[in-house]
Enzyme design. Structure first.
Site, short mmCIF file in Angstrom:
data_model
loop_
_atom_site.label_atom_id
_atom_site.label_comp_id
_atom_site.label_asym_id
_atom_site.label_seq_id
_atom_site.Cartn_x
_atom_site.Cartn_y
_atom_site.Cartn_z
N LYS A 33 -13.78 13.40 -5.50
CA LYS A 33 -12.62 13.25 -6.37
C LYS A 33 -11.90 11.93 -6.08
O LYS A 33 -12.21 11.23 -5.12
CB LYS A 33 -11.67 14.43 -6.18
CG LYS A 33 -11.09 14.56 -4.78
CD LYS A 33 -10.19 15.79 -4.67
CE LYS A 33 -9.62 15.90 -3.26
NZ LYS A 33 -8.69 17.03 -3.11
N TYR A 242 11.11 -12.16 1.23
CA TYR A 242 12.23 -11.59 0.48
C TYR A 242 13.30 -11.04 1.41
O TYR A 242 13.01 -10.41 2.43
CB TYR A 242 11.75 -10.46 -0.43
CG TYR A 242 11.06 -10.93 -1.68
CD1 TYR A 242 11.72 -11.70 -2.63
CD2 TYR A 242 9.73 -10.57 -1.92
CE1 TYR A 242 11.08 -12.12 -3.79
CE2 TYR A 242 9.08 -10.98 -3.08
CZ TYR A 242 9.76 -11.75 -4.01
OH TYR A 242 9.12 -12.15 -5.15
#
Length: 345
Positions: A33, A242
């Site tokens: 999956k 940042y």
């Protein structure tokens, strides 16, 4: 090339499946999956099919399409989410085996695809998917008369071998299924490691095949490395990234590499992750941004051309611990921008 390189070793996937299979005396399927836990479900399934796997599990019906296209009609593909509204055509056309989770799904399946294979999922205490004791008691005779391919449940705490939930769920599963003729399955990777009483007729390894815990002896399956775009000298007291989130405490050399949260490098790893140049650790400094990481390479003897995040010095679960998460999340968040090099079977 300015994108990161994700190296996927399919031989290692197969070796891990074989190691888990060797711990049991029953049939061993494979869970593919989430696009094979982020590594490419078609390629993973192809390698496992060559190794002898004939039964695969996916989360939802749509995930089966690339596997069926790659392998054709021979393997059985089971769907954990069962038979959802709108799935009927896909289940029929791809020849899937839905693991029916409720009385409503059983009714819907028998009405829309009366001759089509199915399995049953039971809830033994996880309270997530499957029929509870009373629901199963009400429809077991009908369901079993249609000869389901598999009756299964799922362990909630198998990664903790001493957790009391494990024997509790085992007892519940046996209470709900002892004496039936259909094959039974309870164990994924963690359940395999709990021992033979959890194995029944089929096991369903997932994370262990991909090199993750709780299968501590697994062979590593991936390496992840990033190219260095630029290196700059930063004076003591200067800031990086940042928010001025990191300030140099000494004259430093900072490498900017091509990777970020768009590539699955979680922001929680800001100022926490370590990359490697050979055996030398190089700390990530400042914030993880969308496309770039800034790495302190001051202690390297020469400017690096690339740095490794997952490899011999740091595996998937090591990185997961730094991010306060689990290896499953690290793997399944690997981004689409990587230059993927897949080798092996």
């Amino acid at each position: 090339m300015s994108t990161g390189r994700l190296i996927i070793d399919l031989d290692a996937v197969v070796a891990n499946w074989r190691a888990l299979d060797a711990m049991t005396n029953c049939k061993t399927a494979a869970v593919v999956k989430a696009d094979g836990y982020g590594l490419g479900s078609a390629n993973v399934a192809k390698a496992l099919f060559k190794a002898g796997v004939r039964q695969f599990f996916v989360a939802v019906a749509e995930e089966a399409a690339p596997i069926r296209e790659e392998l054709g009609p021979k393997p059985e593909i089971c769907v954990f989410s069962g038979h959802m509204a709108g799935d009927t055509d896909v289940i029929r056309e791809l020849g899937l085996t839905p693991m029916l989770n409720s009385v409503e799904q059983l009714t819907h399946h028998l009405e829309t695809l009366p001759e089509h294979p199915f399995g049953i999922q039971l809830d033994t205490g996880m309270n997530r998917l499957g029929m509870e004791m009373q629901e199963w008691a009400a429809v077991a005779e009908l369901a079993l008369s249609q000869k389901p391919r598999l009756v299964m449940s799922h362990l909630a705490c198998a990664d903790e071998p001493d957790h009391p939930m494990n024997p509790y769920q085992l007892a519940q599963f046996k209470k709900m299924t002892d004496g039936i003729q259909a094959p039974r399955s309870l164990a994924a990777t963690g359940g395999i490691l709990l021992g033979p009483e959890y194995h029944f007729d089929l096991t369903r390894p997932g994370i262990g095949m991909y090199g993750g815990l709780p299968f501590a002896q697994a062979t590593p399956v991936i390496e992840l490395e990033f190219p260095v775009i630029q290196i700059r000298d930063v004076a003591e007291g200067e800031v990086v990234g940042y928010g001025n989130a990191w300030q140099a405490a000494r004259p430093s050399r900072i490498a900017t590499v091509s990777a970020g949260y768009a590539d699955g490098i979680m922001r929680i790893l800001s100022d926490k992750a370590t990359l490697y140049h050979g055996d030398t650790p190089c700390p990530l400094v400042g914030r993880v941004s969308m496309d770039l990481l800034t790495i302190d390479v001051t202690d390297l003897p020469e400017p690096p051309k690339k740095l490794t995040l997952i490899g011999p010095q740091q595996n998937v679960d090591d990185l997961a611990r730094a991010a306060n998460t689990i290896g499953y999340e690290v793997l399944t968040q690997l981004g689409a921008r990587y230059n993927r090099k897949t080798f092996g079977k």
